[in-house]
Motif scaffolding. Structure first.
Motif, PDB file in Angstrom:
ATOM      1  N   LYS A   1       0.852  -1.177   0.000  1.00 35.98           N
ATOM      2  CA  LYS A   1       0.000   0.000   0.000  1.00 35.98           C
ATOM      3  C   LYS A   1       0.892   1.232   0.000  1.00 35.98           C
TER       4      LYS A   1
ATOM      5  N   SER B   1       0.849   5.747  -1.305  1.00 37.42           N
ATOM      6  CA  SER B   1       0.125   6.902  -1.845  1.00 37.42           C
ATOM      7  C   SER B   1       1.104   7.851  -2.499  1.00 37.42           C
TER       8      SER B   1
ATOM      9  N   THR C   1      -4.397  12.903  -4.916  1.00 37.25           N
ATOM     10  CA  THR C   1      -3.766  11.795  -4.201  1.00 37.25           C
ATOM     11  C   THR C   1      -4.085  10.504  -4.928  1.00 37.25           C
TER      12      THR C   1
ATOM     13  N   ASP D   1      -3.821   6.524  -4.581  1.00 34.96           N
ATOM     14  CA  ASP D   1      -3.644   5.450  -3.601  1.00 34.96           C
ATOM     15  C   ASP D   1      -3.553   4.119  -4.332  1.00 34.96           C
TER      16      ASP D   1
ATOM     17  N   TYR E   1      -3.140  -0.065  -3.843  1.00 37.90           N
ATOM     18  CA  TYR E   1      -3.287  -1.161  -2.876  1.00 37.90           C
ATOM     19  C   TYR E   1      -3.257  -2.481  -3.631  1.00 37.90           C
TER      20      TYR E   1
ATOM     21  N   ASN F   1      -6.845   4.176  -6.626  1.00 39.07           N
ATOM     22  CA  ASN F   1      -7.836   5.237  -6.457  1.00 39.07           C
ATOM     23  C   ASN F   1      -7.173   6.591  -6.650  1.00 39.07           C
TER      24      ASN F   1
END
Length: 127
Positions: free
Chosen positions: A2, A4, A14, A16, A18, A29
């Motif tokens: 994970k 960012s 931002t 993200d 995962y 995302n």
């Protein structure tokens, strides 16, 4: 895994990332909105690339490369490589190179020689 990324100077976003190595679920995302939803359990490719745009007024191209080992990939560390503006950077560099080569070629040469140089540069980049 994970992580960012913060993207943008004036228009902040931002990203993200995962990836659950045990279940194979992968999500990317941008500002809480899902742009990539993938399942990576069994694949033949060692490298998978995810490309997507970020921003409206300040546009960025993001690419995240996920590289796995050949054997027992679920039990071994994997490499993640985020790249920002790969297209813009590459084309800006090539355009500057091309202008330099063309201007030098046109000074003491014919137009046909300049075109040969341009085509050889294009062939080098493609190969």
């Amino acid at each position: 895994m994970k992580f960012s990324l913060n993207v943008g100077e004036l228009e902040k976003h931002t990203v993200d990332f995962y990836f659950n190595q045990w279940t194979g679920n992968l999500n990317i995302n941008v500002d809480g909105r899902r742009v990539v939803d993938d399942f990576r359990m069994f694949s033949q490719k060692l490298t998978k690339e995810y490309e997507f745009p970020v921003g409206t007024n300040e546009r960025h191209c993001i690419r995240i490369e996920k590289q796995r080992k050949l054997l027992l990939a679920g039990f071994r560390p994997q490499t993640y490589r985020p790249v920002r503006d790969f297209v813009a950077t590459t084309f800006a560099f090539l355009n500057k190179q091309l202008q330099h080569i063309c201007s030098n070629a046109m000074r003491g040469s014919t137009h046909e020689n300049a075109l040969l140089i341009v085509h050889s540069l294009r062939d080098k980049r493609a190969g």
